[in-house]
Design an enzyme around this catalytic site. Structure first.
Site, PDB file in Angstrom:
ATOM      1  N   LEU A  86      -7.470   3.330   6.043  1.00  0.00           N
ATOM      2  CA  LEU A  86      -7.782   4.633   5.452  1.00  0.00           C
ATOM      3  C   LEU A  86      -6.663   5.196   4.578  1.00  0.00           C
ATOM      4  O   LEU A  86      -6.716   6.356   4.167  1.00  0.00           O
ATOM      5  CB  LEU A  86      -8.166   5.627   6.554  1.00  0.00           C
ATOM      6  CG  LEU A  86      -9.383   5.206   7.387  1.00  0.00           C
ATOM      7  CD1 LEU A  86      -9.657   6.215   8.488  1.00  0.00           C
ATOM      8  CD2 LEU A  86     -10.603   4.996   6.513  1.00  0.00           C
ATOM      9  N   CYS A  87      -5.645   4.374   4.271  1.00  0.00           N
ATOM     10  CA  CYS A  87      -4.562   4.821   3.390  1.00  0.00           C
ATOM     11  C   CYS A  87      -5.005   4.750   1.934  1.00  0.00           C
ATOM     12  O   CYS A  87      -5.681   3.808   1.525  1.00  0.00           O
ATOM     13  CB  CYS A  87      -3.329   3.942   3.582  1.00  0.00           C
ATOM     14  SG  CYS A  87      -2.417   4.321   5.080  1.00  0.00           S
ATOM     15  N   HIS A  88      -4.570   5.731   1.168  1.00  0.00           N
ATOM     16  CA  HIS A  88      -4.857   5.756  -0.261  1.00  0.00           C
ATOM     17  C   HIS A  88      -3.880   4.844  -1.010  1.00  0.00           C
ATOM     18  O   HIS A  88      -2.695   4.828  -0.684  1.00  0.00           O
ATOM     19  CB  HIS A  88      -4.711   7.181  -0.809  1.00  0.00           C
ATOM     20  CG  HIS A  88      -5.715   8.133  -0.274  1.00  0.00           C
ATOM     21  ND1 HIS A  88      -5.568   8.749   0.946  1.00  0.00           N
ATOM     22  CD2 HIS A  88      -6.897   8.563  -0.783  1.00  0.00           C
ATOM     23  CE1 HIS A  88      -6.606   9.534   1.164  1.00  0.00           C
ATOM     24  NE2 HIS A  88      -7.435   9.443   0.132  1.00  0.00           N
ATOM     25  N   MET A 122       3.262   6.334   5.658  1.00  0.00           N
ATOM     26  CA  MET A 122       2.721   5.040   6.092  1.00  0.00           C
ATOM     27  C   MET A 122       3.375   3.888   5.337  1.00  0.00           C
ATOM     28  O   MET A 122       3.621   2.821   5.908  1.00  0.00           O
ATOM     29  CB  MET A 122       1.202   5.005   5.929  1.00  0.00           C
ATOM     30  CG  MET A 122       0.470   5.969   6.846  1.00  0.00           C
ATOM     31  SD  MET A 122       0.908   5.809   8.602  1.00  0.00           S
ATOM     32  CE  MET A 122       0.408   4.133   8.930  1.00  0.00           C
ATOM     33  N   GLU A 123       3.689   4.103   4.068  1.00  0.00           N
ATOM     34  CA  GLU A 123       4.357   3.070   3.288  1.00  0.00           C
ATOM     35  C   GLU A 123       5.771   2.811   3.815  1.00  0.00           C
ATOM     36  O   GLU A 123       6.199   1.654   3.894  1.00  0.00           O
ATOM     37  CB  GLU A 123       4.382   3.460   1.807  1.00  0.00           C
ATOM     38  CG  GLU A 123       3.034   3.358   1.121  1.00  0.00           C
ATOM     39  CD  GLU A 123       2.038   4.471   1.461  1.00  0.00           C
ATOM     40  OE1 GLU A 123       0.876   4.366   1.038  1.00  0.00           O
ATOM     41  OE2 GLU A 123       2.407   5.446   2.150  1.00  0.00           O
ATOM     42  N   ASP A 137      11.019 -13.294  12.615  1.00  0.00           N
ATOM     43  CA  ASP A 137      10.619 -14.643  12.219  1.00  0.00           C
ATOM     44  C   ASP A 137      11.832 -15.497  11.852  1.00  0.00           C
ATOM     45  O   ASP A 137      11.892 -16.677  12.192  1.00  0.00           O
ATOM     46  CB  ASP A 137       9.646 -14.575  11.040  1.00  0.00           C
ATOM     47  CG  ASP A 137       9.186 -15.950  10.599  1.00  0.00           C
ATOM     48  OD1 ASP A 137       8.736 -16.746  11.455  1.00  0.00           O
ATOM     49  OD2 ASP A 137       9.279 -16.243   9.392  1.00  0.00           O
TER      50      ASP A 137
END
EC number: 4.6.1.17
Length: 167
Positions: A86-88, A122-123, A137
């Site tokens: 739901l992120c733009h 969010m980014e 990793d």
């Protein structure tokens, strides 16, 4: 914590009255400069930290972990709307990913900037998480018990809800 607005939303913006999820309508919002800073840690042993922060880049089987993790963090921020449903999609103007050695961890800090109608928290979180996963990793051959933790937003600026910073 400083803020221009100390009130918290009492409802989830991505949930409609019937309980279904939706993408928030941001078309009426004003475009402003927005920044978010997030952090996280990859906890590991001291000998592994020595390998990660070794300027000669000797010891890690996969090579120099931090430059690879930096690029992964930048790429992660750019791919956020592909990962978080739901992120733009946003035009990201600047992304930085930095690493600090701590006693038992690699501390990751990401800063993301845009000029847009919605924030970049969010980014920034995705940048930190992508970088942390990449560090894991790169070191798992020498420490499969490393732990990723303490991922959180430290600061944001711009937008209607105001600025805040917990650093």
């Amino acid at each position: 914590m400083s803020s221009t607005d100390n009130t918290e939303n009492t409802h989830l913006t991505h949930v409609r009255e019937d309980g279904s999820a939706h993408m928030v309508d941001v078309t009426a919002k004003s475009e402003t400069s927005r920044t978010a800073v997030a952090t996280g840690r990859v906890r590991t042993r001291e000998d592994v930290l020595d390998m990660i922060f070794d300027p000669a880049n000797e010891g890690l089987p996969k090579g120099d972990a931090l430059p690879v993790a930096r690029v992964a963090g930048i790429m992660g921020a750019k791919k956020t709307p592909e990962i978080i449903p739901l992120c733009h999609p946003l035009p990201l103007g600047k992304i930085t990913v930095d690493f600090t050695r701590e006693a038992d961890a690699v501390r990751i800090e990401a800063s993301v900037k845009t000029r847009g109608v919605t924030g970049v928290e969010m980014e920034a979180l995705t940048a930190v998480t992508s970088a942390a996963l990449t560090v894991y990793d790169m070191i798992k051959a020498v420490d499969k018990h490393a732990v990723i933790d303490d991922i959180r937003v430290l600061a944001k600026s711009g937008g209607k809800s105001g600025d805040w910073d917990v650093r």
